[in-house]
Design a protein around this motif. Structure first.
Motif, PDB file in Angstrom:
ATOM      1  N   PRO A   1       0.828  -1.205   0.000  1.00 37.68           N
ATOM      2  CA  PRO A   1       0.000   0.000   0.000  1.00 37.68           C
ATOM      3  C   PRO A   1       0.868   1.263   0.000  1.00 37.68           C
ATOM      4  O   PRO A   1       1.943   1.276   0.586  1.00 37.68           O
ATOM      5  CB  PRO A   1      -0.823  -0.104   1.278  1.00 37.68           C
ATOM      6  CG  PRO A   1      -0.031  -1.001   2.169  1.00 37.68           C
ATOM      7  CD  PRO A   1       0.752  -1.927   1.279  1.00 37.68           C
ATOM      8  N   VAL A   2       0.394   2.259  -0.684  1.00 40.41           N
ATOM      9  CA  VAL A   2       1.126   3.512  -0.795  1.00 40.41           C
ATOM     10  C   VAL A   2       0.790   4.363   0.428  1.00 40.41           C
ATOM     11  O   VAL A   2      -0.386   4.554   0.743  1.00 40.41           O
ATOM     12  CB  VAL A   2       0.748   4.255  -2.098  1.00 40.41           C
ATOM     13  CG1 VAL A   2       1.425   5.612  -2.170  1.00 40.41           C
ATOM     14  CG2 VAL A   2       1.107   3.405  -3.310  1.00 40.41           C
ATOM     15  N   PRO A   3       1.830   4.850   1.128  1.00 43.87           N
ATOM     16  CA  PRO A   3       1.570   5.693   2.306  1.00 43.87           C
ATOM     17  C   PRO A   3       0.779   6.944   1.933  1.00 43.87           C
ATOM     18  O   PRO A   3       0.812   7.399   0.795  1.00 43.87           O
ATOM     19  CB  PRO A   3       2.969   6.079   2.793  1.00 43.87           C
ATOM     20  CG  PRO A   3       3.890   5.097   2.164  1.00 43.87           C
ATOM     21  CD  PRO A   3       3.240   4.658   0.883  1.00 43.87           C
ATOM     22  N   ARG A   4       0.075   7.458   2.913  1.00 44.25           N
ATOM     23  CA  ARG A   4      -0.747   8.665   2.725  1.00 44.25           C
ATOM     24  C   ARG A   4      -0.208   9.801   3.576  1.00 44.25           C
ATOM     25  O   ARG A   4       0.309   9.578   4.668  1.00 44.25           O
ATOM     26  CB  ARG A   4      -2.200   8.391   3.135  1.00 44.25           C
ATOM     27  CG  ARG A   4      -2.873   7.218   2.447  1.00 44.25           C
ATOM     28  CD  ARG A   4      -3.141   7.530   1.000  1.00 44.25           C
ATOM     29  NE  ARG A   4      -3.804   6.426   0.328  1.00 44.25           N
ATOM     30  CZ  ARG A   4      -4.935   6.539  -0.331  1.00 44.25           C
ATOM     31  NH1 ARG A   4      -5.539   7.701  -0.423  1.00 44.25           N
ATOM     32  NH2 ARG A   4      -5.454   5.494  -0.941  1.00 44.25           N
ATOM     33  N   ASP A   5      -0.371  11.000   3.059  1.00 40.73           N
ATOM     34  CA  ASP A   5      -0.042  12.184   3.834  1.00 40.73           C
ATOM     35  C   ASP A   5      -1.054  12.263   4.971  1.00 40.73           C
ATOM     36  O   ASP A   5      -2.262  12.248   4.725  1.00 40.73           O
ATOM     37  CB  ASP A   5      -0.138  13.415   2.924  1.00 40.73           C
ATOM     38  CG  ASP A   5       0.211  14.697   3.658  1.00 40.73           C
ATOM     39  OD1 ASP A   5      -0.534  15.069   4.589  1.00 40.73           O
ATOM     40  OD2 ASP A   5       1.205  15.325   3.283  1.00 40.73           O
ATOM     41  N   PRO A   6      -0.607  12.338   6.208  1.00 43.90           N
ATOM     42  CA  PRO A   6      -1.538  12.330   7.336  1.00 43.90           C
ATOM     43  C   PRO A   6      -2.515  13.506   7.344  1.00 43.90           C
ATOM     44  O   PRO A   6      -3.649  13.363   7.782  1.00 43.90           O
ATOM     45  CB  PRO A   6      -0.638  12.391   8.576  1.00 43.90           C
ATOM     46  CG  PRO A   6       0.757  12.244   8.111  1.00 43.90           C
ATOM     47  CD  PRO A   6       0.787  12.387   6.621  1.00 43.90           C
ATOM     48  N   SER A   7      -2.095  14.643   6.831  1.00 41.96           N
ATOM     49  CA  SER A   7      -2.979  15.807   6.890  1.00 41.96           C
ATOM     50  C   SER A   7      -3.992  15.839   5.749  1.00 41.96           C
ATOM     51  O   SER A   7      -5.109  16.295   5.935  1.00 41.96           O
ATOM     52  CB  SER A   7      -2.153  17.105   6.892  1.00 41.96           C
ATOM     53  OG  SER A   7      -1.431  17.220   5.686  1.00 41.96           O
ATOM     54  N   SER A   8      -3.612  15.326   4.566  1.00 45.06           N
ATOM     55  CA  SER A   8      -4.521  15.422   3.422  1.00 45.06           C
ATOM     56  C   SER A   8      -5.096  14.066   2.994  1.00 45.06           C
ATOM     57  O   SER A   8      -6.115  14.011   2.328  1.00 45.06           O
ATOM     58  CB  SER A   8      -3.790  16.035   2.227  1.00 45.06           C
ATOM     59  OG  SER A   8      -2.786  15.146   1.766  1.00 45.06           O
ATOM     60  N   GLY A   9      -4.415  12.997   3.362  1.00 46.25           N
ATOM     61  CA  GLY A   9      -4.845  11.674   2.926  1.00 46.25           C
ATOM     62  C   GLY A   9      -4.397  11.331   1.510  1.00 46.25           C
ATOM     63  O   GLY A   9      -4.708  10.258   0.989  1.00 46.25           O
ATOM     64  N   HIS A  10      -3.644  12.229   0.872  1.00 55.24           N
ATOM     65  CA  HIS A  10      -3.173  11.990  -0.492  1.00 55.24           C
ATOM     66  C   HIS A  10      -2.016  10.998  -0.507  1.00 55.24           C
ATOM     67  O   HIS A  10      -1.214  10.957   0.425  1.00 55.24           O
ATOM     68  CB  HIS A  10      -2.728  13.299  -1.144  1.00 55.24           C
ATOM     69  CG  HIS A  10      -3.838  14.272  -1.344  1.00 55.24           C
ATOM     70  ND1 HIS A  10      -3.631  15.617  -1.503  1.00 55.24           N
ATOM     71  CD2 HIS A  10      -5.185  14.099  -1.415  1.00 55.24           C
ATOM     72  CE1 HIS A  10      -4.774  16.237  -1.659  1.00 55.24           C
ATOM     73  NE2 HIS A  10      -5.739  15.338  -1.596  1.00 55.24           N
ATOM     74  N   ARG A  11      -1.951  10.226  -1.565  1.00 56.12           N
ATOM     75  CA  ARG A  11      -0.879   9.255  -1.723  1.00 56.12           C
ATOM     76  C   ARG A  11       0.461   9.986  -1.816  1.00 56.12           C
ATOM     77  O   ARG A  11       0.580  11.021  -2.467  1.00 56.12           O
ATOM     78  CB  ARG A  11      -1.088   8.422  -2.988  1.00 56.12           C
ATOM     79  CG  ARG A  11      -2.217   7.443  -2.890  1.00 56.12           C
ATOM     80  CD  ARG A  11      -2.494   6.820  -4.262  1.00 56.12           C
ATOM     81  NE  ARG A  11      -3.498   5.775  -4.188  1.00 56.12           N
ATOM     82  CZ  ARG A  11      -4.805   6.000  -4.174  1.00 56.12           C
ATOM     83  NH1 ARG A  11      -5.266   7.223  -4.252  1.00 56.12           N
ATOM     84  NH2 ARG A  11      -5.644   4.991  -4.088  1.00 56.12           N
ATOM     85  N   ARG A  12       1.483   9.344  -1.232  1.00 56.01           N
ATOM     86  CA  ARG A  12       2.855   9.844  -1.297  1.00 56.01           C
ATOM     87  C   ARG A  12       3.747   8.657  -1.639  1.00 56.01           C
ATOM     88  O   ARG A  12       3.772   7.661  -0.926  1.00 56.01           O
ATOM     89  CB  ARG A  12       3.291  10.476   0.022  1.00 56.01           C
ATOM     90  CG  ARG A  12       2.493  11.721   0.401  1.00 56.01           C
ATOM     91  CD  ARG A  12       2.732  12.842  -0.598  1.00 56.01           C
ATOM     92  NE  ARG A  12       2.074  14.074  -0.182  1.00 56.01           N
ATOM     93  CZ  ARG A  12       1.175  14.713  -0.911  1.00 56.01           C
ATOM     94  NH1 ARG A  12       0.821  14.253  -2.081  1.00 56.01           N
ATOM     95  NH2 ARG A  12       0.639  15.824  -0.484  1.00 56.01           N
ATOM     96  N   TYR A  13       4.478   8.789  -2.730  1.00 54.95           N
ATOM     97  CA  TYR A  13       5.296   7.695  -3.255  1.00 54.95           C
ATOM     98  C   TYR A  13       6.747   7.894  -2.849  1.00 54.95           C
ATOM     99  O   TYR A  13       7.335   8.949  -3.099  1.00 54.95           O
ATOM    100  CB  TYR A  13       5.169   7.638  -4.783  1.00 54.95           C
ATOM    101  CG  TYR A  13       3.766   7.293  -5.218  1.00 54.95           C
ATOM    102  CD1 TYR A  13       3.417   5.984  -5.489  1.00 54.95           C
ATOM    103  CD2 TYR A  13       2.788   8.271  -5.344  1.00 54.95           C
ATOM    104  CE1 TYR A  13       2.123   5.647  -5.882  1.00 54.95           C
ATOM    105  CE2 TYR A  13       1.499   7.953  -5.731  1.00 54.95           C
ATOM    106  CZ  TYR A  13       1.175   6.645  -5.998  1.00 54.95           C
ATOM    107  OH  TYR A  13      -0.103   6.320  -6.380  1.00 54.95           O
ATOM    108  N   ASP A  14       7.314   6.860  -2.228  1.00 51.56           N
ATOM    109  CA  ASP A  14       8.708   6.934  -1.807  1.00 51.56           C
ATOM    110  C   ASP A  14       9.611   6.380  -2.909  1.00 51.56           C
ATOM    111  O   ASP A  14       9.149   5.894  -3.942  1.00 51.56           O
ATOM    112  CB  ASP A  14       8.926   6.206  -0.480  1.00 51.56           C
ATOM    113  CG  ASP A  14       8.620   4.715  -0.548  1.00 51.56           C
ATOM    114  OD1 ASP A  14       8.457   4.167  -1.656  1.00 51.56           O
ATOM    115  OD2 ASP A  14       8.554   4.091   0.519  1.00 51.56           O
ATOM    116  N   ALA A  15      10.921   6.451  -2.685  1.00 50.35           N
ATOM    117  CA  ALA A  15      11.901   6.058  -3.700  1.00 50.35           C
ATOM    118  C   ALA A  15      11.764   4.582  -4.079  1.00 50.35           C
ATOM    119  O   ALA A  15      11.858   4.230  -5.256  1.00 50.35           O
ATOM    120  CB  ALA A  15      13.316   6.356  -3.201  1.00 50.35           C
ATOM    121  N   ALA A  16      11.545   3.713  -3.103  1.00 52.57           N
ATOM    122  CA  ALA A  16      11.441   2.277  -3.396  1.00 52.57           C
ATOM    123  C   ALA A  16      10.221   1.984  -4.267  1.00 52.57           C
ATOM    124  O   ALA A  16      10.301   1.212  -5.234  1.00 52.57           O
ATOM    125  CB  ALA A  16      11.372   1.476  -2.097  1.00 52.57           C
TER     126      ALA A  16
END
Length: 151
Positions: A41-56
């Motif tokens: 699962p793709v982590p979410r920004d805690p304040s907005s709930g938007h997806r945030r994609y990391d380098a891996a």
């Protein structure tokens, strides 16, 4: 250049738009790949709930984007990732996966070449008719019919 959102110590996160641009995969495709388990699962920004994609995750998406643009189907992408997780122990299976796809692609290219030749001959046929050269038009018909039989 993309403007990644930096959070935490040294961690760089990309928005879905940035991830889409970098990978060449559409935003709906990124969501779909997460939904079916190709990534995530793709982590979410805690304040907005938007997806945030990391380098891996971006490394995986970059690979999937290249493979998808080469014509691999979703089931092939899944198999690729499963084999990748097994490392060198699955090298022969990875080779077979790519050889099989290359064979499929080669057959598709041959079908496209036939279609191209057919269209070129049709253009020559109509050109001959436009010029009133019935002899040339008649000579093209057997070649066209032979191509149709190869479809």
């Amino acid at each position: 250049m993309l403007a990644p959102m930096a959070t935490g110590v040294g961690q760089v996160w990309l928005t879905i738009l940035e991830a889409s641009r970098r990978s060449g995969l559409s935003e709906p495709t990124l969501r779909y790949y997460e939904q079916i388990g190709l990534v995530g699962p793709v982590p979410r920004d805690p304040s907005s709930g938007h997806r945030r994609y990391d380098a891996a995750t971006m490394d995986v998406l970059d690979s999937l984007g290249c493979l998808r643009s080469a014509g691999l189907r979703v089931e092939d992408l899944r198999k690729y990732l499963d084999l990748l997780a097994r490392g060198d122990a699955a090298a022969a299976e990875q080779r077979d996966l790519f050889d099989h796809h290359a064979d499929r692609l080669e057959a598709e290219i041959e079908r496209l070449r036939l279609r191209l030749e057919y269209l070129r001959l049709k253009a020559r046929l109509w050109d001959a008719r436009d010029r009133g050269d019935t002899g040339a038009a008649q000579r093209l018909v057997p070649r066209l019919l032979a191509l149709v039989d190869r479809f």
